[in-house]
Enzyme design. Structure first.
Site, short mmCIF file in Angstrom:
data_model
loop_
_atom_site.label_atom_id
_atom_site.label_comp_id
_atom_site.label_asym_id
_atom_site.label_seq_id
_atom_site.Cartn_x
_atom_site.Cartn_y
_atom_site.Cartn_z
N HIS A 175 0.82 -1.23 0.00
CA HIS A 175 0.00 0.00 0.00
C HIS A 175 0.85 1.27 0.00
CE1 HIS A 175 0.31 -0.74 4.40
NE2 HIS A 175 0.23 0.57 4.52
N CYS A 286 -31.13 -0.86 -8.93
CA CYS A 286 -32.08 -1.52 -8.03
C CYS A 286 -33.52 -1.15 -8.34
CB CYS A 286 -31.74 -1.15 -6.60
SG CYS A 286 -31.54 0.62 -6.38
#
Ligand code: FMN
Ligand code: NAG
Length: 320
Positions: A175, A286
């Site tokens: 990271h 949705c």
């Protein structure tokens, strides 16, 4: 010496059974081997299954990936990253991340649209939820193995890549290397969950660890020679986010609290390091209609091209 009758019969059975079992074993080994080879090298067995064709649809330049039952199986592991190996590669470094929203399916479009920039290098980060949207389950949802072959994609990283090898002194830390490597980080889409984690400082996965380790001061990471950074007259890196969520989630009061951090307190325009690409209003996947859908992916592409000073590709001029 005479063999008793039973022994003779047994001998006869065995003389047939031995070649028969050898034959069955051979078949099992052959099929097993073929099955393994198919998983490991799908393109050798059946090239047409994995070929990526790009249909030229004026409205949505969607790469049309053929669905393949084998395509999801393998992801070639990216090489260990050392940002210092890429200082003078003459490329703009885009760290593109996606979190668990349906808008993750726009990632292939975004990468395709950026493919005409020869001096761009993209490393893709996906949260564990985001991976679920890219498993070759539909023509617009290629597998990671297919995305890895797209132009300018130089690595795809998942949470488990942080822990690929037991760490010892001297090893790089993924990271941190990704942050050093990046000129610009773009999180598109940014889910409600990841938004909450970003503003609260959580760092429990790869994407949030990069965000948490970001150089908020702009003093640690300097521009590389000849490659201007996206903000503050080419001097500062930044994180661009495109939130995407259900309308009800977007209108929940906690969203406004979180968004205030990114688009106000920590925004580039106030001396911070975030730029927000606001959600838009439309019918969501949705079925609810309202605000919360991700910023139009073509405008995400345009913002990336602008901040990285990539210039607009000739191919894309026709799109306007
Ligand atoms: C099919 C599906 C679609 C989803 N779409 C969204 C979305 O658009 N926005 C969102 O914030 N969460 C959405 N979620 C919920 C997130 O995936 C879930 O909160 C997850 O924990 C996010 O994890 P991440 O932020 O680490 O990626 C969706 C979940 C499913 C199963
Ligand atoms: C990359 O190409 C664009 C367009 O040609 C150019 O404007 C930019 O300066 C180039 N960047 C680097 C780092 O060479």
């Amino acid at each position: 010496m005479h063999l008793p009758a039973t022994e003779k019969a047994l001998d006869e059975v065995l003389s047939k059974a031995v070649p028969f079992t050898t034959f069955i074993t051979f078949l099992l080994v052959a099929f097993g081997g073929l099955e393994l080879a198919k998983r490991r090298y799908p393109e050798l067995i059946n090239p047409s299954r994995l070929i990526e064709t790009f249909k030229d649809d004026e409205d949505d330049r969607m790469p049309d990936f053929r669905w393949s039952p084998w395509a999801g199986a393998q992801r070639r592991l990216p090489a260990i990253l050392k940002a210092s190996d890429h200082l003078n590669d003459g490329k703009h470094h885009l760290l593109l991340a996606a979190t668990g929203s349906v808008a993750t399916i726009k990632i292939p479009n975004i990468i395709t649209a950026l493919s005409n920039h020869p001096n761009l290098s993209i490393r893709l980060l996906l949260s564990e939820s985001a991976v679920n949207f890219l498993k070759a389950q539909s023509p617009e949802q290629p597998a990671l193995s297919q995305i890895a072959k797209m132009k300018n994609v130089d690595g795809i990283y998942l949470d488990q890549d942080e822990w690929r090898k037991p760490w010892i002194r001297g090893d790089s830390i993924l990271h941190i290397e990704l942050r050093r490597w990046a000129d610009l980080m773009v999180i598109a889409p940014l889910s409600a969950n990841s938004l909450a984690k970003v503003v609260q400082g959580f760092s429990d996965n790869l994407i949030n660890s990069v965000v948490r380790a970001w150089d908020a001061t702009g003093m640690i990471d300097q521009a590389r020679p000849g490659v201007p950074l996206p903000y503050v007259e080419g001097k500062k890196k930044g994180i661009m986010v495109a939130p995407a969520m259900n309308t009800a989630m977007w209108h929940h009061p906690v969203t406004a609290e979180h968004m205030k951090r990114l688009s106000d307190d920590w925004s580039i325009s106030n001396g911070g390091w975030f730029e927000v690409l606001s959600p838009i209003q439309k019918e969501l996947a949705c079925g609810d209609t309202g605000s919360g859908a991700m910023h139009d992916w073509k405008l995400v592409v345009a913002a990336i091209e602008d901040r990285l000073q990539l210039g607009r590709g000739q191919e894309k001029a026709g799109l306007e």
